[in-house]
Design a protein around this motif. Structure first.
Motif, PDB file in Angstrom:
ATOM      1  N   ALA A 142      37.220  31.355  38.300  1.00 45.79           N
ATOM      2  CA  ALA A 142      36.275  32.343  38.823  1.00 45.79           C
ATOM      3  C   ALA A 142      36.954  33.316  39.779  1.00 45.79           C
ATOM      4  O   ALA A 142      36.666  34.518  39.761  1.00 45.79           O
ATOM      5  CB  ALA A 142      35.110  31.642  39.515  1.00 45.79           C
ATOM      6  N   GLU A 143      37.868  32.788  40.594  1.00 42.60           N
ATOM      7  CA  GLU A 143      38.576  33.659  41.535  1.00 42.60           C
ATOM      8  C   GLU A 143      39.474  34.651  40.799  1.00 42.60           C
ATOM      9  O   GLU A 143      39.577  35.818  41.178  1.00 42.60           O
ATOM     10  CB  GLU A 143      39.418  32.829  42.515  1.00 42.60           C
ATOM     11  CG  GLU A 143      38.598  31.996  43.457  1.00 42.60           C
ATOM     12  CD  GLU A 143      38.237  30.632  42.874  1.00 42.60           C
ATOM     13  OE1 GLU A 143      38.657  30.311  41.739  1.00 42.60           O
ATOM     14  OE2 GLU A 143      37.520  29.884  43.545  1.00 42.60           O
ATOM     15  N   LEU A 144      40.120  34.197  39.730  1.00 40.34           N
ATOM     16  CA  LEU A 144      40.964  35.090  38.940  1.00 40.34           C
ATOM     17  C   LEU A 144      40.116  36.162  38.271  1.00 40.34           C
ATOM     18  O   LEU A 144      40.506  37.327  38.228  1.00 40.34           O
ATOM     19  CB  LEU A 144      41.759  34.311  37.890  1.00 40.34           C
ATOM     20  CG  LEU A 144      42.658  35.160  36.988  1.00 40.34           C
ATOM     21  CD1 LEU A 144      43.666  35.962  37.803  1.00 40.34           C
ATOM     22  CD2 LEU A 144      43.352  34.278  35.959  1.00 40.34           C
ATOM     23  N   ARG A 145      38.958  35.783  37.788  1.00 40.77           N
ATOM     24  CA  ARG A 145      38.055  36.749  37.156  1.00 40.77           C
ATOM     25  C   ARG A 145      37.666  37.844  38.154  1.00 40.77           C
ATOM     26  O   ARG A 145      37.693  39.034  37.840  1.00 40.77           O
ATOM     27  CB  ARG A 145      36.810  36.030  36.641  1.00 40.77           C
ATOM     28  CG  ARG A 145      35.873  36.886  35.862  1.00 40.77           C
ATOM     29  CD  ARG A 145      34.733  36.017  35.306  1.00 40.77           C
ATOM     30  NE  ARG A 145      33.840  36.806  34.516  1.00 40.77           N
ATOM     31  CZ  ARG A 145      32.787  37.448  35.004  1.00 40.77           C
ATOM     32  NH1 ARG A 145      32.508  37.372  36.281  1.00 40.77           N
ATOM     33  NH2 ARG A 145      32.022  38.162  34.223  1.00 40.77           N
ATOM     34  N   THR A 146      37.351  37.460  39.365  1.00 38.08           N
ATOM     35  CA  THR A 146      37.002  38.420  40.415  1.00 38.08           C
ATOM     36  C   THR A 146      38.203  39.284  40.789  1.00 38.08           C
ATOM     37  O   THR A 146      38.082  40.501  40.956  1.00 38.08           O
ATOM     38  CB  THR A 146      36.480  37.675  41.660  1.00 38.08           C
ATOM     39  OG1 THR A 146      35.333  36.908  41.279  1.00 38.08           O
ATOM     40  CG2 THR A 146      36.114  38.633  42.767  1.00 38.08           C
ATOM     41  N   TYR A 147      39.366  38.660  40.896  1.00 44.70           N
ATOM     42  CA  TYR A 147      40.592  39.388  41.230  1.00 44.70           C
ATOM     43  C   TYR A 147      40.892  40.443  40.166  1.00 44.70           C
ATOM     44  O   TYR A 147      41.214  41.586  40.491  1.00 44.70           O
ATOM     45  CB  TYR A 147      41.746  38.390  41.350  1.00 44.70           C
ATOM     46  CG  TYR A 147      43.077  39.029  41.620  1.00 44.70           C
ATOM     47  CD1 TYR A 147      43.403  39.489  42.886  1.00 44.70           C
ATOM     48  CD2 TYR A 147      44.016  39.172  40.603  1.00 44.70           C
ATOM     49  CE1 TYR A 147      44.631  40.073  43.144  1.00 44.70           C
ATOM     50  CE2 TYR A 147      45.245  39.755  40.850  1.00 44.70           C
ATOM     51  CZ  TYR A 147      45.546  40.208  42.109  1.00 44.70           C
ATOM     52  OH  TYR A 147      46.755  40.796  42.357  1.00 44.70           O
ATOM     53  N   LYS A 206      30.845  34.154  33.056  1.00 44.99           N
ATOM     54  CA  LYS A 206      30.829  33.918  34.498  1.00 44.99           C
ATOM     55  C   LYS A 206      30.649  32.430  34.790  1.00 44.99           C
ATOM     56  O   LYS A 206      31.341  31.865  35.626  1.00 44.99           O
ATOM     57  CB  LYS A 206      29.708  34.731  35.133  1.00 44.99           C
ATOM     58  CG  LYS A 206      29.673  34.653  36.635  1.00 44.99           C
ATOM     59  CD  LYS A 206      28.602  35.559  37.193  1.00 44.99           C
ATOM     60  CE  LYS A 206      28.584  35.543  38.704  1.00 44.99           C
ATOM     61  NZ  LYS A 206      27.555  36.411  39.248  1.00 44.99           N
ATOM     62  N   LYS A 230      33.630  29.337  36.360  1.00 48.42           N
ATOM     63  CA  LYS A 230      33.417  28.427  37.490  1.00 48.42           C
ATOM     64  C   LYS A 230      33.848  27.000  37.176  1.00 48.42           C
ATOM     65  O   LYS A 230      34.054  26.207  38.079  1.00 48.42           O
ATOM     66  CB  LYS A 230      31.942  28.419  37.882  1.00 48.42           C
ATOM     67  CG  LYS A 230      31.459  29.724  38.459  1.00 48.42           C
ATOM     68  CD  LYS A 230      29.986  29.647  38.751  1.00 48.42           C
ATOM     69  CE  LYS A 230      29.444  30.973  39.232  1.00 48.42           C
ATOM     70  NZ  LYS A 230      27.992  30.931  39.447  1.00 48.42           N
ATOM     71  N   ASN A 245      49.968  42.648  43.477  1.00 46.97           N
ATOM     72  CA  ASN A 245      49.720  42.801  44.916  1.00 46.97           C
ATOM     73  C   ASN A 245      50.679  43.790  45.548  1.00 46.97           C
ATOM     74  O   ASN A 245      50.278  44.599  46.391  1.00 46.97           O
ATOM     75  CB  ASN A 245      49.811  41.440  45.610  1.00 46.97           C
ATOM     76  CG  ASN A 245      48.643  40.559  45.296  1.00 46.97           C
ATOM     77  OD1 ASN A 245      47.589  41.027  44.881  1.00 46.97           O
ATOM     78  ND2 ASN A 245      48.817  39.271  45.461  1.00 46.97           N
ATOM     79  N   THR A 254      38.635  43.423  40.449  1.00 44.12           N
ATOM     80  CA  THR A 254      39.065  44.278  41.554  1.00 44.12           C
ATOM     81  C   THR A 254      40.284  45.095  41.157  1.00 44.12           C
ATOM     82  O   THR A 254      40.364  46.298  41.447  1.00 44.12           O
ATOM     83  CB  THR A 254      39.370  43.433  42.807  1.00 44.12           C
ATOM     84  OG1 THR A 254      38.211  42.677  43.140  1.00 44.12           O
ATOM     85  CG2 THR A 254      39.791  44.294  43.970  1.00 44.12           C
TER      86      THR A 254
END
Length: 75
Positions: A2-7, A45, A49, A70, A10
């Motif tokens: 989930a964090e990678l999906r959000t990253y 989504k 998770k 980054n 962005t």
């Protein structure tokens, strides 16, 4: 995952700041796709998770891609 999906969402928003965006992001997108393919749910989504990136094949090349993105954003 989930964090990678959000990253990645962005990063997509900031893609004009990332040289060779598609090429740079490809390893991370591939590991996310692998993670999501392993889970059967109604939405991507929800699937994100439930999966650990280590189970989806996260390797040193993914760390490098993450660091390159980054660096590109920071510069």
């Amino acid at each position: 995952a989930a964090e990678l999906r959000t990253y990645l969402a962005t990063c997509n928003w900031l893609r004009t700041s990332i040289p060779r965006y598609a090429e740079t992001i490809a390893p991370l997108q591939q590991v996310l796709n692998n993670a999501l393919a392993k889970v059967v749910t109604k939405t991507r989504k929800d699937a994100a998770k439930r999966v650990m990136l280590s189970e989806a094949g996260w390797k040193v090349e993914h760390d490098k891609a993450f660091n390159n993105i980054n660096t590109a954003i920071a510069n």
